[in-house]
Write an enzyme that holds these catalytic residues in place. Structure first.
Site: not given
Ligand code: GLA
Length: 398
Positions: A47, A81, A140-141, A174, A186
């Site tokens: 992590e 969406s 991690s959407s 991102e 991710d």
């Protein structure tokens, strides 16, 4: 295996492709050219090591974001969406600028921007998304949304990009378009994971190895405890940790903390005595990289149960040295371990989100009940607990 070959059994997306294609038709008035999926992830261990050029070990969840999409010849990008309010977001690919798209649409818009910035011939598109990846749960959407968009545009515009390239473009989107200084874990997990494996990734050179992780076959389970505490990566704490790690690397004369060998930690730490916060960050990163290597070694040796204590040690390090846990994550981990779990730790960016718990199959219900009861007794929102079965990376469904 390329993304395109990483076929997902239809059962992992029950009715997903036809339902999302039908939703696309309802929004845009025509059938989509194709349907693609990309998964959420949990990280087994490693992590905050990715942006320190270190090691990570995520696995894909069966939860996916599905995109139905068609190319458009007119340079217009339309985004819709199933899970968001507000109708269709309409942009022009020529006009995309960092921070120009707000909310969820910034992620797919950022992909089109990053591809064009890289000189790739990407034009307009219509996209509709459905997702079963919980948002704000540390699963991690956003990477799933980015990577499914990248794969859809890759296919619609015949770019022929490899999964790792798509992951890098997604990270670029991102970092530079959405403005979150995340590492590469991710997006790589969403693009490159394979069923039945954890992905051992070296974030420095992006070399990766699929490590067999067949828990069911060994009578084990990996539970995910979503604490329902929404984490927010953009809130500054992530960037602060990242900056602290970079300061530590500079003070130690290395280009990234990955270069500090575990055995030399006792020599390195006193050099940071004037900066106790940085000292703690460095201790976490160096010990965490070592734990990832130990986990891989134990899995390679077929000793899956022996990774449990390393997970729990990793949690202590994230709680005490990196200081990114929270009471709910600590309660989930402490309760699970006290109830007989082999090991447990928070997973993802921290400050909420989810924990992972390694348990004997026979103990799974008892541990689940113990965590649920402890949350109720403490007055916390009931956690959502499910079993992580390592799933597939991004692929085309139809
Ligand atoms: C978030 C980031 C990743 C990684 C983790 C922490 O998920 O997106 O790049 O840094 O936090 O391990």
């Amino acid at each position: 295996m390329t993304v395109h070959e990483a076929a997902v059994p239809a059962t992992e997306h029950p009715h997903g492709a036809p339902r999302t294609a039908a939703a696309f038709r309802a929004v845009y008035g025509a059938a989509p050219e194709g349907v693609w999926a990309a998964p959420g992830r949990v990280n087994l261990i490693g992590e905050h090591t990715d942006y320190n050029d270190g090691f990570v070990m995520p696995l894909a969840l069966p939860h996916t974001t599905i995109a139905a999409a068609s190319a458009r010849p007119d340079g217009v990008l339309r985004l819709h969406s199933g899970g968001a309010e507000g109708g269709v977001v309409e942009l022009r690919v020529d006009d995309l600028r960092p921070a120009s798209g707000g909310g969820w649409a910034a992620y797919p818009a950022g992909i089109a921007w990053a591809m064009r910035e890289a000189g790739l011939p990407v034009g307009g598109a219509d996209l509709h998304f459905d997702s079963t990846v919980p948002t704000g749960a540390g699963l991690s959407s956003s990477a799933a949304l980015e990577v499914v968009t990248a794969l859809a545009l890759n296919d619609l515009y015949a770019l022929g990009l490899e999964p790792l390239r798509l992951a890098r473009l997604a990270q670029r989107a991102e970092n530079a378009f959405v403005g979150v200084p995340c590492g590469i874990m991710d997006q790589t997990a969403a693009a490159c994971c394979t069923p039945g494996h954890a992905l051992f990734l070296d974030a420095r050179d992006l070399s990766l190895r699929q490590v067999p992780f067949d828990l069911a076959g060994e009578g084990l389970r990996l539970l995910v405890v979503d604490t329902r505490v929404k984490h927010e990566l953009g809130d500054g704490a992530y960037a602060e940790r990242r900056a602290g790690c970079e300061r530590g690397a500079r003070a130690l004369g290395v280009s990234a903390l990955r270069e500090v060998p575990h055995a030399l930690l006792p020599e390195a730490l006193p050099k940071l005595a004037g900066e106790p916060v940085v000292q703690d960050l460095v201790r976490h990163i160096v010990t965490e990289n070592h734990r990832v290597e130990e986990v891989v070694a134990r899995l390679d040796a077929g000793d899956t149960r022996a990774i449990g204590p390393l997970l729990t040690e990793g949690h202590r390090s994230l709680r005490d040295d990196f200081k990114i846990s929270c009471v709910e994550l600590d309660l989930a981990v402490d309760t699970a371990v006290a109830a007989g779990a082999l090991g447990a730790r928070m997973t993802g960016g921290g400050f909420g989100g989810s924990a992972v718990v390694l348990v004997e199959e026979a103990d799974a219900q008892r541990v689940t009940d113990a965590v649920t009861t402890a949350f109720a007794a403490a007055g916390h929102t009931a956690p959502r607990i499910f079993t992580a079965v390592p799933g597939a990376g991004a692929c085309r469904l139809a």
